[in-house]
Write an enzyme that holds these catalytic residues in place. Structure first.
Site, PDB file in Angstrom:
ATOM      1  N   LYS A 121      50.101  30.434  49.822  1.00 44.76           N
ATOM      2  CA  LYS A 121      49.566  29.623  50.922  1.00 44.76           C
ATOM      3  C   LYS A 121      48.151  30.053  51.286  1.00 44.76           C
ATOM      4  CE  LYS A 121      49.697  30.394  55.219  1.00 44.76           C
ATOM      5  NZ  LYS A 121      50.026  30.728  56.619  1.00 44.76           N
ATOM      6  N   ASP A 139      52.572  25.430  54.730  1.00 39.55           N
ATOM      7  CA  ASP A 139      52.936  26.357  55.803  1.00 39.55           C
ATOM      8  C   ASP A 139      54.211  25.859  56.458  1.00 39.55           C
ATOM      9  OD1 ASP A 139      52.190  24.182  57.331  1.00 39.55           O
ATOM     10  OD2 ASP A 139      50.877  25.313  58.662  1.00 39.55           O
TER      11      ASP A 139
END
Length: 224
Positions: A121, A139
């Protein structure tokens, strides 16, 4: 799961809802962004921004973060969750930047994920926001929204969610869609109290319909 065609239609609606969505982590360069995203794990952007306001005034370079004892850095970010581990990773990351990249944040995904505290991420966010490379970071908001809408299955891993989203959304839209999905989850499809009553996607949202049916059942039981 819904079809790819329906999924893209939903993405288009979210695009219309949040056309100006962008990264809300305050930063001035790739290095500050990397530190901010590392700090944002299991923490809100708002909290991170409060901490980095003073943090980025005190520390400007990787050398600055290494010039203080670990305990001092931990104290600087104490209000952020997992601050002890994050402080350790920041110093390890800074040492790697100095040893391997002349103090600069590398601009390839492979190099980024090799840094302490930088996962898929974080690397995707840095690649897209700092370097303008198409990437779609997943996320907690992106994952929740994708599963609620039926774009992905509840049992899908974060990696599977990313693969499905990038197979549906045109590559040229990955970065913008990432921010729009975050805004949709952060300001509309909230974790605890999603705004289903005012949602343009309600008719096609499996989670919204499930909540609606549950509310009707409760209402019926209460009326008896």
């Amino acid at each position: 799961m819904i079809s790819k065609k329906k999924a893209l239609e939903m993405i288009d609606v979210i695009d219309e809802m949040f056309p100006d969505a962008e990264c809300e982590l305050v930063h001035k360069n790739p290095f500050e962004l990397t530190i901010a995203v590392l700090l944002s794990a299991q923490c809100t952007d708002n909290t991170v921004n409060k901490v980095t306001k003073s943090l980025f005034q005190k520390y400007h370079t990787p050398e600055d973060y290494l010039a203080v004892p670990l305990e001092e850095l931990q104290n600087d970010i104490r209000s952020i969750g997992l601050y002890r581990n994050k402080a350790k990773n920041i110093q390890k990351l800074c040492q790697s930047l100095i040893d391997q990249y002349d103090g600069q944040v590398p601009n390839t995904h492979k190099q980024l994920v090799g840094l302490a505290g930088v996962g898929q991420k974080t690397a995707n966010v840095v690649m897209s926001v700092a370097f303008g490379e198409p990437a779609l970071a997943v996320d907690t908001h992106v994952e929740r929204v994708s599963k609620r809408l039926g774009i992905c299955r509840w049992k899908d891993s974060v990696a599977e969610v990313e693969r499905k989203l990038t197979s549906i959304i045109p590559k040229s839209r990955w970065t913008q869609s990432h921010h729009q999905l975050i805004f949709f989850g952060r300001y509309h499809c909230l974790a605890k109290k999603p705004k289903c009553d005012a949602c343009p996607l309600f008719a096609d949202c499996r989670e919204g319909q499930k909540r609606h049916r549950a509310a009707l059942r409760l209402e019926g039981a209460t009326a008896q």
